[in-house]
Motif scaffolding. Sequence first.
Motif, PDB file in Angstrom:
ATOM      1  N   LEU A  32      63.757 -42.005  58.579  1.00 50.18           N
ATOM      2  CA  LEU A  32      63.636 -40.796  57.755  1.00 50.18           C
ATOM      3  C   LEU A  32      63.821 -39.511  58.556  1.00 50.18           C
ATOM      4  CD1 LEU A  32      60.594 -41.767  55.511  1.00 50.18           C
ATOM      5  CD2 LEU A  32      62.994 -41.767  54.884  1.00 50.18           C
ATOM      6  N   GLY A  33      63.475 -39.519  59.811  1.00 51.22           N
ATOM      7  CA  GLY A  33      63.615 -38.324  60.650  1.00 51.22           C
ATOM      8  C   GLY A  33      62.460 -37.370  60.464  1.00 51.22           C
ATOM      9  N   THR A  34      62.690 -36.294  59.729  1.00 49.77           N
ATOM     10  CA  THR A  34      61.676 -35.261  59.511  1.00 49.77           C
ATOM     11  C   THR A  34      61.016 -35.454  58.157  1.00 49.77           C
ATOM     12  OG1 THR A  34      62.981 -33.727  60.834  1.00 49.77           O
ATOM     13  CG2 THR A  34      61.305 -32.766  59.405  1.00 49.77           C
ATOM     14  N   LEU A  35      59.704 -35.253  58.127  1.00 47.24           N
ATOM     15  CA  LEU A  35      58.931 -35.424  56.903  1.00 47.24           C
ATOM     16  C   LEU A  35      58.103 -34.162  56.678  1.00 47.24           C
ATOM     17  CD1 LEU A  35      57.936 -37.525  54.728  1.00 47.24           C
ATOM     18  CD2 LEU A  35      56.113 -38.073  56.335  1.00 47.24           C
ATOM     19  N   TYR A  36      58.177 -33.604  55.479  1.00 47.34           N
ATOM     20  CA  TYR A  36      57.357 -32.446  55.103  1.00 47.34           C
ATOM     21  C   TYR A  36      56.269 -32.921  54.150  1.00 47.34           C
ATOM     22  CZ  TYR A  36      60.774 -29.277  57.108  1.00 47.34           C
ATOM     23  OH  TYR A  36      61.608 -28.607  57.971  1.00 47.34           O
ATOM     24  N   VAL A  37      55.010 -32.601  54.475  1.00 46.41           N
ATOM     25  CA  VAL A  37      53.860 -33.006  53.672  1.00 46.41           C
ATOM     26  C   VAL A  37      53.081 -31.748  53.308  1.00 46.41           C
ATOM     27  CG1 VAL A  37      51.744 -34.387  53.651  1.00 46.41           C
ATOM     28  CG2 VAL A  37      53.754 -35.222  54.884  1.00 46.41           C
ATOM     29  N   GLN A  38      52.665 -31.654  52.064  1.00 45.35           N
ATOM     30  CA  GLN A  38      51.903 -30.484  51.615  1.00 45.35           C
ATOM     31  C   GLN A  38      50.594 -30.360  52.396  1.00 45.35           C
ATOM     32  OE1 GLN A  38      53.071 -28.174  49.207  1.00 45.35           O
ATOM     33  NE2 GLN A  38      54.874 -29.346  49.809  1.00 45.35           N
ATOM     34  N   LYS A  39      50.222 -29.124  52.719  1.00 46.66           N
ATOM     35  CA  LYS A  39      49.028 -28.866  53.533  1.00 46.66           C
ATOM     36  C   LYS A  39      47.759 -29.436  52.916  1.00 46.66           C
ATOM     37  CE  LYS A  39      50.428 -24.803  56.100  1.00 46.66           C
ATOM     38  NZ  LYS A  39      50.192 -23.372  56.355  1.00 46.66           N
ATOM     39  N   TRP A  40      47.652 -29.388  51.587  1.00 45.76           N
ATOM     40  CA  TRP A  40      46.425 -29.885  50.957  1.00 45.76           C
ATOM     41  C   TRP A  40      46.211 -31.368  51.240  1.00 45.76           C
ATOM     42  CZ3 TRP A  40      46.461 -33.904  47.590  1.00 45.76           C
ATOM     43  CH2 TRP A  40      47.647 -34.208  46.928  1.00 45.76           C
ATOM     44  N   PHE A  41      47.298 -32.128  51.470  1.00 44.16           N
ATOM     45  CA  PHE A  41      47.166 -33.558  51.760  1.00 44.16           C
ATOM     46  C   PHE A  41      47.097 -33.814  53.264  1.00 44.16           C
ATOM     47  CE2 PHE A  41      48.707 -37.809  52.675  1.00 44.16           C
ATOM     48  CZ  PHE A  41      47.888 -38.557  51.840  1.00 44.16           C
ATOM     49  N   ALA A  42      47.917 -33.134  54.018  1.00 43.49           N
ATOM     50  CA  ALA A  42      47.997 -33.369  55.461  1.00 43.49           C
ATOM     51  C   ALA A  42      46.725 -32.942  56.184  1.00 43.49           C
ATOM     52  CB  ALA A  42      49.198 -32.631  56.041  1.00 43.49           C
ATOM     53  N   THR A  43      46.051 -31.934  55.696  1.00 40.56           N
ATOM     54  CA  THR A  43      44.879 -31.311  56.342  1.00 40.56           C
ATOM     55  C   THR A  43      45.176 -31.121  57.830  1.00 40.56           C
ATOM     56  OG1 THR A  43      43.702 -33.425  56.551  1.00 40.56           O
ATOM     57  CG2 THR A  43      43.256 -32.104  54.586  1.00 40.56           C
ATOM     58  N   ASP A  44      44.381 -31.716  58.722  1.00 40.70           N
ATOM     59  CA  ASP A  44      44.609 -31.523  60.161  1.00 40.70           C
ATOM     60  C   ASP A  44      45.068 -32.816  60.857  1.00 40.70           C
ATOM     61  OD1 ASP A  44      42.243 -32.872  59.916  1.00 40.70           O
ATOM     62  OD2 ASP A  44      41.121 -31.623  61.311  1.00 40.70           O
ATOM     63  N   SER A  45      45.698 -33.707  60.107  1.00 44.33           N
ATOM     64  CA  SER A  45      46.168 -34.979  60.666  1.00 44.33           C
ATOM     65  C   SER A  45      47.315 -34.753  61.648  1.00 44.33           C
ATOM     66  CB  SER A  45      46.651 -35.910  59.554  1.00 44.33           C
ATOM     67  OG  SER A  45      45.595 -36.207  58.684  1.00 44.33           O
ATOM     68  N   LYS A  46      47.226 -35.366  62.810  1.00 47.21           N
ATOM     69  CA  LYS A  46      48.270 -35.253  63.828  1.00 47.21           C
ATOM     70  C   LYS A  46      49.256 -36.419  63.759  1.00 47.21           C
ATOM     71  CE  LYS A  46      46.613 -31.476  65.433  1.00 47.21           C
ATOM     72  NZ  LYS A  46      47.211 -30.235  64.975  1.00 47.21           N
TER      73      LYS A  46
END
Length: 57
Positions: A32-46
Amino acid sequence: MSKKILKFEYEKETKNSVRYQEMPEPGQAPVLGTLYVQKWFATDSKILEITIEKKDS
């Protein structure tokens, strides 16, 4: 049918989302390469893991 687990590493924050870069297994190209995730779901996950399943019909 085949399943693959893809790992993504935090890259940077954009206005409303967090950008992750795929960490492919050595010797393999990214799926997939690059993935964009909405901030409300990603929170502070690295690190994110995505399971993708290919269905042959």
